[in-house]
Design an enzyme around this catalytic site. Sequence first.
Site, short mmCIF file in Angstrom:
data_model
loop_
_atom_site.label_atom_id
_atom_site.label_comp_id
_atom_site.label_asym_id
_atom_site.label_seq_id
_atom_site.Cartn_x
_atom_site.Cartn_y
_atom_site.Cartn_z
N LYS A 164 -0.40 18.51 49.50
CA LYS A 164 -1.37 18.09 48.49
C LYS A 164 -2.03 16.76 48.85
CE LYS A 164 -2.42 19.88 45.62
NZ LYS A 164 -3.66 20.70 45.73
N ASP A 222 2.50 22.73 52.56
CA ASP A 222 1.76 24.01 52.52
C ASP A 222 1.71 24.67 53.88
OD1 ASP A 222 0.69 22.44 50.08
OD2 ASP A 222 0.25 24.56 49.77
O1 MRU Z 1 -2.67 23.20 45.09
P1 MRU Z 1 -1.22 23.49 44.92
O2 MRU Z 1 -0.68 23.08 43.58
O3 MRU Z 1 -0.89 24.92 45.27
O4 MRU Z 1 -0.50 22.57 46.01
C1 MRU Z 1 0.89 22.61 46.07
C2 MRU Z 1 1.47 21.66 47.04
O5 MRU Z 1 0.79 20.92 47.70
C3 MRU Z 1 2.96 21.72 47.22
O6 MRU Z 1 3.47 20.47 47.56
C4 MRU Z 1 3.30 22.72 48.33
O7 MRU Z 1 2.66 23.95 48.12
C5 MRU Z 1 4.77 22.95 48.44
S1 MRU Z 1 5.40 23.87 47.08
C6 MRU Z 1 7.07 24.10 47.31
#
Ligand code: MRU
Length: 344
Positions: free
Chosen positions: A246, A235
């Site tokens: 995550k 992220d």
């Molecule tokens: O809470 P989320 O589902 O938006 O979290 C998503 C993640 O942690 C992904 O691994 C990250 O955004 C990379 S997506 C290519």
Amino acid sequence: MSFDTMRFTEKGLELLDQRVLPAREEYLLLETGEEVARAIEDMVVRGAPAIGVTAAMGVAVELERVADDEIDDALVRVCERLRNTRPTAVNLAWALDLVEREIGALRGKAGAGEIRRAARALAERLHAEDIEICRAIGDAGSPLVPESARLLTHCNAGALATAGYGTALGVVRSAARDGRLLRVLASETRPFLQGARLTAWELARDDIPVVLVTDSMGASLMRRGEVDLVVVGADRIAANGDVANKIGTYALALAAHAHELPFYVAAPLSTVDLDTPSGDEIPIEQRASEEVLTLAGVRIAPEGVDALHPAFDVTPAELVTAIITEAGVVQPPYGPALARLKGA
Ligand code: MRU
């Protein structure tokens, strides 16, 4: 790919509703910037690149709706609203910065019609570029995947988390195409179940072998020799290479390190934030405890008990074997390499 994570239609913006997958494949029509902001907050669409592209589309939808003489104010308002939806994924701010720079520059110079067309064209460009970037990430990462690999991934960093193809799952797709993948182990990812519901859904749809594991199985599977490598998305990657992803990613990185397994992070350069020196400065989204206390709408904890819900964690750079980007594979030390790739 036989689905669109997000798409423009004549009526507005349509998002594949990720809250109800895999039970139902439903597209939600959004006609205002406010509706798009709520959809990001409620995780109708999620994943760092996907929310960046969606935010740019949301700006275009909002500008379409407002009167000509409101367009300047509307641009400022909708960017501000979208920017405040989710704090950790820097792709959101990155996309909105670009919108503000490119569309904001037209203020006072171009008519309302031209501004609307430019906002729409920019969103379409970001959408198309994101798919190309993911393909490049996948192709750069594929050679890192050993023959007949058993690849563990967390959350969903796939087509559903991007405009298409995916980052970590882009590596999976390219490795599968190149004939080197045995199977993907997808961790279910409590509480939103991105792994169980989304990663499993999109890989099964592409006939890529996928097996579901619970979030607590990773270390034990590694000890038993049932994992060859870990590939996850991100992220936000700080200037020193610390990675926010995550919640649960850090534990997998520690376990991979203890078992001398490679731990790769696949992400576009738009996820690298040189303004954030280290993981300590990355804002971690705290989501409602309700999401942890319930499962599919049913309460699973006793009344009166609260829950913690940090949605992301930070994996220190020293646990990351390499970062896979559209510009190639970055090895440690990450600081200078990331700065060079970002052109800083
Ligand atoms: O809470 P989320 O589902 O938006 O979290 C998503 C993640 O942690 C992904 O691994 C990250 O955004 C990379 S997506 C290519």
